[in-house]
Design an enzyme around this catalytic site. Structure first.
Site, PDB file in Angstrom:
ATOM      1  N   ARG A  21       0.825  -1.217   0.000  1.00  0.00           N
ATOM      2  CA  ARG A  21       0.000   0.000   0.000  1.00  0.00           C
ATOM      3  C   ARG A  21       0.857   1.265   0.000  1.00  0.00           C
ATOM      4  NH1 ARG A  21      -3.816  -2.298   4.072  1.00  0.00           N
ATOM      5  NH2 ARG A  21      -3.088  -0.921   5.708  1.00  0.00           N
TER       6      ARG A  21
ATOM      7  N   ARG B 126       9.543   6.520  -3.273  1.00  0.00           N
ATOM      8  CA  ARG B 126       9.739   7.490  -4.357  1.00  0.00           C
ATOM      9  C   ARG B 126      11.182   7.995  -4.394  1.00  0.00           C
ATOM     10  NH1 ARG B 126       5.159  10.273  -2.253  1.00  0.00           N
ATOM     11  NH2 ARG B 126       3.257   9.326  -3.036  1.00  0.00           N
TER      12      ARG B 126
ATOM     13  N   ARG C  25       1.487   5.734  16.601  1.00  0.00           N
ATOM     14  CA  ARG C  25       1.512   7.085  16.025  1.00  0.00           C
ATOM     15  C   ARG C  25       0.738   8.048  16.907  1.00  0.00           C
ATOM     16  NH1 ARG C  25      -2.343   6.111  10.606  1.00  0.00           N
ATOM     17  NH2 ARG C  25      -4.086   5.224  11.732  1.00  0.00           N
TER      18      ARG C  25
ATOM     19  N   ARG D  16      -7.623  -6.564  14.548  1.00  0.00           N
ATOM     20  CA  ARG D  16      -6.868  -5.681  15.434  1.00  0.00           C
ATOM     21  C   ARG D  16      -7.794  -4.536  15.818  1.00  0.00           C
ATOM     22  NH1 ARG D  16      -2.536  -7.625  17.653  1.00  0.00           N
ATOM     23  NH2 ARG D  16      -1.461  -5.612  17.722  1.00  0.00           N
TER      24      ARG D  16
ATOM     25  N   TYR E 183      -9.795  -4.835   4.360  1.00  0.00           N
ATOM     26  CA  TYR E 183      -9.427  -3.448   4.623  1.00  0.00           C
ATOM     27  C   TYR E 183      -9.878  -2.631   3.414  1.00  0.00           C
ATOM     28  CZ  TYR E 183      -7.161   0.829   5.658  1.00  0.00           C
ATOM     29  OH  TYR E 183      -6.964   2.159   5.934  1.00  0.00           O
TER      30      TYR E 183
ATOM     31  N   GLU F 176      -1.942   6.475  19.659  1.00  0.00           N
ATOM     32  CA  GLU F 176      -2.639   5.284  19.153  1.00  0.00           C
ATOM     33  C   GLU F 176      -1.893   3.995  19.513  1.00  0.00           C
ATOM     34  OE1 GLU F 176      -3.976   6.056  15.165  1.00  0.00           O
ATOM     35  OE2 GLU F 176      -3.839   3.948  14.635  1.00  0.00           O
TER      36      GLU F 176
ATOM     37  N   ASP G 281     -10.500   1.370   1.873  1.00  0.00           N
ATOM     38  CA  ASP G 281     -10.514   2.821   2.005  1.00  0.00           C
ATOM     39  C   ASP G 281     -11.931   3.340   1.737  1.00  0.00           C
ATOM     40  OD1 ASP G 281      -7.934   3.572   2.773  1.00  0.00           O
ATOM     41  OD2 ASP G 281      -7.164   3.237   0.756  1.00  0.00           O
TER      42      ASP G 281
END
Ligand code: FAD
Ligand code: UDP
Length: 385
Positions: free
Chosen positions: A173, A177, A279, A249, A348, A300, A350
């Site tokens: 995912r 770059r 995070r 989870r 999962y 988190e 989006d």
């Protein structure tokens, strides 16, 4: 046309979009949610300290589907927003996803894109053919040092498993770059709703043929009152967990309130395994067009969900996939129910994919109702990826 009465279970994006499309096609929908609010995990509230807060974790809208972009803009104002993430690793702050700045900072170099590519190619583990595990994927694409600095510890905390036990698809995912482009996502449309996701979902549900019943859990004994049920809750819950509970989870968010600016960015990842959280989200940075003197942060923590926890990330390892196969077989023998959404298909997803699949499934349902043909059992095949 005969108008049908449908029960839609779940008032997240999946349930809301399906309800709206069916209502616009002349049918009636009653939407149930066990929670006291709509929008599912995308729920946002205005905190008493000022900022809009993403109650179930940070949500950034991004898509490449024009139909989805036009759809969401029909129901609320989307403000262009480019998500950038920072990461703390071994006492230093870096830019993520791995880009030319990350590489140059990490190795203390001033490499050009071409030279950085050569450096990473040299570090890549060439013995790995088609990567199967998360660890293979990382060692092949970024090499051991970057893997250990950014991915190994974070992933163990996030998934509670060693990256050698997780599928490569989880890491796939994230891009790597060789430019200074530090956008977290590649999609052409990226935005945050000016007033949060909840008013958008309320607007989608605002139709004379839709009734919303909040704080109302639906179970299969209530199906008799309707011509058809659309189930966006957990697939195993529909079957009373007869093949066992599918593993998820869950996340614990520890809220803190501060004066001023806490971390200067929306999301700071903590990649070291010794730091117990993954995070910190500072919500006001998702809306740089607003001005607040105070700030709200969420620290988190990830752990295995038990039956009373909010299910967040489907685990989908070999054992869960075998269980899922049993549920898919049971679903195929079931009549009068369509499973969809992230929980109904145990994937999962989006938000944009959720909306895309809901629009597509609603089109097929409207056609089936018109033609008197079979309604779909699933939005998409849950075992498909
Ligand atoms: P949900 O939003 O989960 O809605 C399902 C609803 O069904 C829930 O409200 C639940 O209460 C209800 N329900 C379940 N069972 C019953 C029952 N028996 N009776 C009544 N109601 C029931 N996507 C992005 O595009 N960008 C992001 O940045 C992003 N960040 C994320 C961060 C986190 C931490 C997580 C976990 C997800 C993130 N997502 C993101 C994904 C996004 O949350 C999902 O795409 C979206 O929530 C899926 O919508 P849904 O309607 O399928 O499911
Ligand atoms: N990941 C990581 N380090 C990071 C960020 C992500 O190892 O700093 C891994 C982690 O395993 C995570 C996956 O990459 O589950 C996908 O990251 P993404 O940001 O898409 O996770 P999500 O937003 O779904 O939590």
């Amino acid at each position: 046309m005969v108008s049908r009465s449908l029960a839609i279970v779940g008032a997240g994006f999946s349930g809301a979009v399906v309800a709206r499309q069916l209502a616009e096609a002349g049918h009636r929908a009653v939407v149930f949610d066990s929670r006291p609010h709509v929008a599912g995990n995308c729920h946002t509230v205005r905190h008493t300290d000022g900022p809009l807060v993403h109650v179930y974790g940070p949500h950034i809208f991004h898509t490449q589907h024009q139909r989805v972009w036009e759809y969401i803009n029909r129901f609320g104002e989307m403000v262009p927003y480019n998500h950038r993430v920072k990461a703390t690793s071994q006492g230093r702050v870096y830019s993520l996803p791995v880009n030319l700045l990350t590489i140059n900072q990490f190795f203390g170099t001033t490499l050009s894109p071409e030279d950085a590519k050569k450096l990473i190619e040299n570090k890549s583990d060439k013995s790995i053919g088609e990567p199967v595990t998360f660890e293979d994927q990382a060692l092949k694409f970024v090499g051991r040092e970057l893997y250990e600095a950014f991915f190994s510890g974070y992933t163990k905390k996030q998934w509670g498993l060693d990256p050698s036990e997780l599928p490569a698809s989880i890491l796939a995912r994230l891009p790597v770059r060789f430019t200074y482009d530090d956008s977290y996502f590649n999609h052409p449309w990226q935005a945050i709703p000016r007033h949060g996701y909840t008013p958008i979902v309320e607007a989608i549900l605002d139709h004379p043929s839709i009734e919303v019943r909040l704080s109302t859990a639906f179970d299969r004994t209530m199906a008799a009152d309707f011509d058809h049920v659309v189930w966006t809750g957990p697939i195993d819950a529909w079957f009373n967990h007869q093949h066992g509970r599918l593993g998820y989870r869950t996340l614990d968010f520890v809220e803190e309130r501060h004066e001023g600016d806490f971390q200067g960015c929306p999301v700071m990842n903590y990649c070291d395994e010794e730091v117990p959280y993954t995070r910190i989200t500072e919500h006001k940075h998702f809306a740089p067009w607003e001005d607040h003197s105070r700030t709200v942060t969420y620290r988190e923590y990830s752990r295995l969900a038990d039956e009373n926890d909010v299910p967040y990330y489907p685990i989908r390892l070999v054992e869960e996939k075998e269980q899922l196969l049993q549920y898919v077989q049971s679903a195929k023998n079931e009549r009068g129910v369509t499973f969809m959404g992230r929980l109904g298909t145990y994937r999962y997803l989006d938000m944009d994919v959720t909306i895309h699949e809901a629009l597509d499934t609603a089109d097929r349902m409207v056609a089936a109702l018109r033609e008197g043909s079979e309604m779909p059992t699933f939005s998409v095949d849950p075992l498909g990826r």
